[in-house]
Structures are given as structure tokens and as C-alpha cells.
Enzyme design. Structure first.
Site, PDB file in Angstrom:
ATOM      1  N   CYS A  79      55.873  52.752  30.292  1.00 12.70           N
ATOM      2  CA  CYS A  79      56.098  54.019  30.999  1.00 12.70           C
ATOM      3  C   CYS A  79      57.428  53.989  31.766  1.00 12.70           C
ATOM      4  O   CYS A  79      58.477  54.077  31.152  1.00 12.70           O
ATOM      5  CB  CYS A  79      54.910  54.345  31.909  1.00 12.70           C
ATOM      6  SG  CYS A  79      54.838  56.096  32.363  1.00 12.70           S
ATOM      7  N   HIS A 167      50.119  53.936  28.460  1.00 10.64           N
ATOM      8  CA  HIS A 167      49.567  52.778  29.182  1.00 10.64           C
ATOM      9  C   HIS A 167      48.518  52.064  28.317  1.00 10.64           C
ATOM     10  O   HIS A 167      47.364  52.488  28.273  1.00 10.64           O
ATOM     11  CB  HIS A 167      48.930  53.233  30.502  1.00 10.64           C
ATOM     12  CG  HIS A 167      49.931  53.654  31.526  1.00 10.64           C
ATOM     13  ND1 HIS A 167      50.513  52.773  32.403  1.00 10.64           N
ATOM     14  CD2 HIS A 167      50.478  54.872  31.803  1.00 10.64           C
ATOM     15  CE1 HIS A 167      51.364  53.415  33.187  1.00 10.64           C
ATOM     16  NE2 HIS A 167      51.365  54.689  32.836  1.00 10.64           N
ATOM     17  N   GLU A 169      47.107  49.271  28.906  1.00  9.62           N
ATOM     18  CA  GLU A 169      46.164  48.511  29.732  1.00  9.62           C
ATOM     19  C   GLU A 169      44.950  49.322  30.150  1.00  9.62           C
ATOM     20  O   GLU A 169      43.931  48.769  30.582  1.00  9.62           O
ATOM     21  CB  GLU A 169      46.883  47.970  30.977  1.00  9.62           C
ATOM     22  CG  GLU A 169      47.286  48.993  32.016  1.00  9.62           C
ATOM     23  CD  GLU A 169      48.612  49.692  31.748  1.00  9.62           C
ATOM     24  OE1 GLU A 169      49.166  50.313  32.677  1.00  9.62           O
ATOM     25  OE2 GLU A 169      49.115  49.625  30.598  1.00  9.62           O
ATOM     26  N   SER A 221      30.797  31.609  53.192  1.00  7.23           N
ATOM     27  CA  SER A 221      30.247  32.899  53.601  1.00  7.23           C
ATOM     28  C   SER A 221      28.974  33.251  52.839  1.00  7.23           C
ATOM     29  O   SER A 221      28.285  34.201  53.194  1.00  7.23           O
ATOM     30  CB  SER A 221      31.283  33.996  53.340  1.00  7.23           C
ATOM     31  OG  SER A 221      31.470  34.162  51.947  1.00  7.23           O
ATOM     32  N   GLY A 222      28.680  32.504  51.784  1.00  5.70           N
ATOM     33  CA  GLY A 222      27.578  32.886  50.909  1.00  5.70           C
ATOM     34  C   GLY A 222      28.048  33.738  49.754  1.00  5.70           C
ATOM     35  O   GLY A 222      27.291  34.036  48.832  1.00  5.70           O
ATOM     36  N   GLY A 223      29.331  34.138  49.768  1.00  8.62           N
ATOM     37  CA  GLY A 223      29.895  34.960  48.698  1.00  8.62           C
ATOM     38  C   GLY A 223      30.429  34.129  47.546  1.00  8.62           C
ATOM     39  O   GLY A 223      30.459  32.899  47.590  1.00  8.62           O
ATOM     40  N   VAL A 224      30.879  34.826  46.504  1.00  5.24           N
ATOM     41  CA  VAL A 224      31.330  34.173  45.278  1.00  5.24           C
ATOM     42  C   VAL A 224      32.579  33.324  45.513  1.00  5.24           C
ATOM     43  O   VAL A 224      32.641  32.167  45.110  1.00  5.24           O
ATOM     44  CB  VAL A 224      31.612  35.231  44.176  1.00  5.24           C
ATOM     45  CG1 VAL A 224      32.183  34.573  42.934  1.00  5.24           C
ATOM     46  CG2 VAL A 224      30.340  35.984  43.831  1.00  5.24           C
ATOM     47  N   SER A 226      34.170  31.908  48.224  1.00 10.04           N
ATOM     48  CA  SER A 226      34.094  30.669  49.004  1.00 10.04           C
ATOM     49  C   SER A 226      33.174  29.655  48.327  1.00 10.04           C
ATOM     50  O   SER A 226      33.408  28.450  48.410  1.00 10.04           O
ATOM     51  CB  SER A 226      33.637  30.956  50.436  1.00 10.04           C
ATOM     52  OG  SER A 226      32.305  31.403  50.489  1.00 10.04           O
TER      53      SER A 226
END
Length: 509
Positions: A79, A167, A169, A221-224, A226
Site C-alpha cells: 500500500c 493488504h 496480511e 501473576s497466574g497469567g500466560v 509470566s
């Protein structure tokens, strides 16, 4: 040395999407601002120029020096990138007679061209531009057109330099991945060997070399993010890693103990810190969202720092920073004008005088999950919905009290467990409940009530930048609403949020 593709960013909303598509081909790529071109080493196999909100005709539009790239390496302009090369090297870009936004079809395709190999005639593409290339320089060959845009794509003769007006993508370009593969694999000659397994192997080796026998502390933190960072570091340095998981009193119901148990089952050395009363006392009487965030961030830093100082000879602080955070800090547009204060470890490096290690800072969120799968981390952790750093504090739209947190934990638990029970959890990117500063009249039995309203929110997204509300089945919503009103004392009305982002945000504060 890992082979790579360089993407030069002119500020397009789609730049990160280009990078994600390249990486889906198992090829490593990096995004750099157009005005901060990295050193072009032998490991750079090709360069992509992104789109832009600017017009190449504007006096202040982005300009880039391509002397060390063009004709020396494969180059693809998307583009704005295509328009820039056409105009800069002797062509002409003018305002379009027909502004093309959205779906279009390739009316002519040169299938003999390497870039367009196996691309169908009439292939659907996604357009987003107000200018058009009216004239190409003499050595440019048009290789694709739409009904309204004659220069849909071009190649500079006798060099691997291409421009496309659409585009590839974007999902709506139905053969966009085929075109990108033609460029990345066939033209740039990339090996497609950047996989989760290879990332794990290389990263563990690099961490061992970088950290040696030094001690590292990581805030979990319990998240993905970390969790995956923790397992990578644990495999690299074992007992020299200490993880700290702080209960700020704003987690989901029973989450502190559940997450602690799951980490210990993974062999991580985890210190659990119960600090909920400290957080709640500091938050007492505060309603402003940004003030809440800053208090939570400050208290987290204090608690984390106190615990970290109990460990002798720590030299490194590990963080679960991922690639979008890195891009944001160096983007063409610069850091966001107002950054929410929810990255809890934001103030730690300066305060603790530690060196930083960020094992995931090359990865997008979906790649972090794939690396986690390669590390054999359980789906319970990897498929866990994102959860905000300040927790339920920014889902209580008023001042924070222990009673309000308890009410919201019960509501949230019924909603999340219901999604799992009805096999809807994995169809949702993020879900949660909000406690509104509103009371409404209700009737329970023969009594009139005046109690709290809660809002349920469920969205689908890939990265949180945009999100659509999920069309949960009415039957499910009816059962969950009924269960919440019957079981959670203090709530007599449930509403469902049907706003998308933009214009709304995912969280309410």
C-alpha cells in the site's frame, strides 16, 4: 544466527498483522520504525515496507532511505510502501477517482511472476487507500490490476522489488498468505525453521549463557506470559529462580491457592504472599480508575521489593514482557499518550537496582501460548483468559470494599464456571463481570428489593487491540442470570454488554 525479515513501519494499523503472518510461516521477523533502520546483516533475507495513514503526496509524509536495501535484497512495498517506491523513483501518485476501501477482486494477474505464482484470477483482496499509482517509472512492470485500479501490483524489472496496492496480511485477502509465502519462502529463500521448539531450545541456551549462576526473581501473576517465562527460566537455571506470587485481594474466587498449587505442581520455586488487607486498606474510599491503578502498582512494588530482599544475592529481575509491549515503546507514533498504569512491575527495575531479563520479548501472545505448549504447560494455564493487572478493582465501578470484592468474586465465578460447563470458555477471548455503581428496584418473594446491578462481558479477539462482543446463547445467559440473582446476596439485576472495541474498551475502567 536466525534468519529474519525486517518490516519497516510507516504507522499502519496492520503492521503487527504483517509480522504475525510472516511468523505463521515459521520465519522470524522484526518491526522497526521507518526512520530507525537496523543494521542489515547477512541474516536479513528481505524487507517489507508497511502501509501508512499518510499520503505520499503530503509534504510531511514519511520518507525512507532504501539505498542499502533496494536491488540488494528482496523488497515488498504494501500500500503506502508501494506508492512511496513508485513516486520516489519517478512515477506519479494521485488522489483516486474511486476511493477503494474493503473487498476488491484482481481483474488481471500475471501468474508467471514469482510473487503471484498460484494466485487465482479474480482473487479477492482487501483495499484501504485514497490515493492511486497513476503512472509507474519506466522500468516498472504491472503484474496485477483490479477493475478500478490499474496498478494493483508491480515489479521493478531485473530486481526482486515488488509493490502491491492491497493488504495481503488481512483475512479478507483470501490468498494473501499464498502471496506472502511466495515472497518469504520462494523470493527471500527463508528456511521456515523458526518454530516453538527451536525458540525454546535457543532461548534456554541463551539464558544459561547470559545468567550463568546468578539468582533471578520473577513476579508471577497466574497469567500466560509470566507462567511461560517462569518455566523457560526454570529449565535454564533451576533453583536459582525464585518466583513471587502476590495476593492483592482482587483476584478471582479461590484463585490465589489454585494458582499456587498449579505452579508447585510444575516444579517452580514459588513464594506466595498474602497481602490483600494491605491493598484494600490503601484503596479505601478511592473511586478514580487511574488512582486505583497507581495505588495497586505502588503497593505491589512495595510488597514485591520486601519479599525479594529476603532472597540473598539476587542480580536479575525477570519480566513477562512480550513483543507488542516492545513495539509500542519504539513505534512510529511513540508510546501511547495515556498508558494505563496496570503493568504492576513497571517501577521495579529502578527501585530494586537489578538487571532485567525478558525471555518472551520477541513473541506475540499467540506465540507465547505455542511456546507454552512446547514446554508442556497445561491447557488450564495456557488457555486462561487474560485478566487485568489491577484485577477486580477496575471491574468495581466505585470505591473498593471487601464486601464488594466478595460479591463480584461470586458473580464472576458463576459466569466463568458456567462458560466452562457449557463448553463456551474456549470460544471467548476474555470474559468477566462488572459491579456497577447503580442500584435498581426488584421483587424477591413478596418483598421489594433495592440492590446492585452487575454487567457480564464476553469478547472475542486475537490480541485485545480490537474486540467484538460474543453472541452467547440466550438460554445460557438466562440460566447464568437466574443463578447469579438467586445465589449472590445483594444482586437483583444482570445485564449483558453488547459493545465492541472500538468504540468501547474491553474493561469498563
Amino acid at each position: 544466527m536466525t534468519e529474519r525479515i525486517i518490516i519497516l513501519d510507516f504507522g499502519s494499523q496492520y503492521t503487527q498483522l504483517i509480522a504475525r503472518r510472516v511468523r505463521e510461516l515459521n520465519v522470524y521477523c522484526e518491526i522497526h520504525p521507518f526512520n530507525k533502520i537496523p543494521k542489515i546483516d547477512s541474516d536479513v533475507k528481505g524487507v517489507i515496507l508497511s502501509g501508512s495513514p499518510f499520503s505520499v503526496r503530503d509534504v510531511n509524509s514519511p520518507r525512507v532511505d532504501l539505498n542499502n536495501i533496494k536491488s540488494k535484497l528482496p523488497l515488498l512495498g504494501v500500500c503506502y510502501g508501494a506508492q512511496y517506491m513508485a513516486q520516489h523513483f519517478g512515477g506519479e501518485v494521485l488522489p483516486s477517482n474511486t476511493r477503494e476501501y474493503g473487498r476488491a477482486n484482481l481483474h488481471f494477474v500475471d501468474n508467471q511472476n514469482d510473487l503471484l505464482k498460484n494466485i487465482s484470477n479474480n482473487s479477492q483482496v482487501w483495499m484501504s487507500h485514497g490515493d492511486t499509482i497513476a503512472k509507474v517509472p519506466t522500468n516498472y512492470k504491472i503484474i496485477a490490476s483490479t477493475k478500478d485500479v490499474r496498478v494493483g501490483a508491480y515489479q521493478i524489472e531485473n530486481e526482486p522489488t515488488y509493490g502491491i496496492q492491497f493488504h495481503p496480511e488481512v483475512y479478507h485477502s483470501t490468498e494473501g498468505m499464498k502471496l506472502l509465502k511466495n515472497f518469504i519462502v520462494d523470493i527471500c529463500k527463508c528456511q521456515q525453521n523458526w518454530t516453538p521448539d527451536s525458540f525454546v531450545e535457543t532461548t534456554i541456551g541463551d539464558l544459561r549463557q547470559k545468567l550463568g549462576n546468578d539468582k533471578v526473581v520473577l513476579g508471577l501473576s497466574g497469567g500466560v506470559d509470566s507462567s511461560v517465562a517462569g518455566v523457560l527460566l526454570h529449565k535454564a537455571i533451576g533453583k536459582n529462580l525464585t518466583c513471587i506470587f502476590v495476593d492483592n485481594g482482587l483476584l478471582r474466587k479461590n484463585e490465589f491457592q489454585k494458582v499456587l498449587d498449579s505452579y508447585k505442581g510444575m516444579g517452580l520455586n514459588v513464594i506466595g504472599v498474602e497481602a490483600k488487607y494491605r491493598f484494600l486498606s490503601e484503596l479505601a474510599g478511592v473511586s478514580d480508575p487511574e488512582t486505583k491503578r497507581k495505588i495497586i502498582g505502588r503497593v505491589f512494588i512495595e510488597v514485591f521489593d520486601e519479599e525479594a530482599h529476603k532472597i540473598k544475592d539476587v542480580k536479575w529481575l525477570a519480566q513477562g514482557t512480550i513483543y507488542p509491549d516492545v513495539i509500542e515503546s519504539v513505534s512510529v507514533k511513540g508510546p501511547s499518550a495515556t498508558i494505563k498504569s496496570h503493568h504492576n512491575v513497571g517501577g521495579l527495575p529502578e527501585k530494586m537496582n537489578l538487571k532485567i531479563v525478558e525471555p518472551l520479548n520477541l513473541l506475540f501472545k499467540d506465540e507465547v501460548r505455542r511456546v507454552g505448549k512446547s514446554l508442556e504447560i497445561s491447557d488450564t494455564l495456557l488457555k486462561r483468559h487474560p485478566f487485568p493487572g489491577p484485577g477486580l478493582a477496575i471491574r468495581i465501578l466505585s470505591d473498593i470494599t471487601a464486601e464488594k470484592v466478595s460479591v463480584l468474586q461470586e458473580v464472576d465465578d458463576i459466569f466463568i464456571e458456567g462458560l466452562k460447563e457449557y463448553n463456551l470458555y474456549d470460544l471467548v477471548w476474555q470474559a468477566g463481570a462488572m459491579l456497577l455503581p447503580v442500584q435498581s428496584v426488584g421483587v424477591m418473594g413478596d418483598e421489594r428489593t433495592y440492590e446492585n446491578v452487575v454487567a457480564l462481558r464476553a469478547v472475542e479477539s486475537t490480541d485485545g487491540m480490537t474486540a467484538d462482543w460474543v453472541h452467547l446463547p440466550y438460554e445460557f445467559l438466562a440460566k447464568i442470570s437466574n443463578k447469579i440473582i438467586n445465589q449472590v446476596r445483594g444482586v437483583n439485576r444482570v445485564v449483558y454488554d453488547i459493545s465492541s472495541k472500538p468504540p468501547a474498551t474491553i474493561e469498563w475502567e
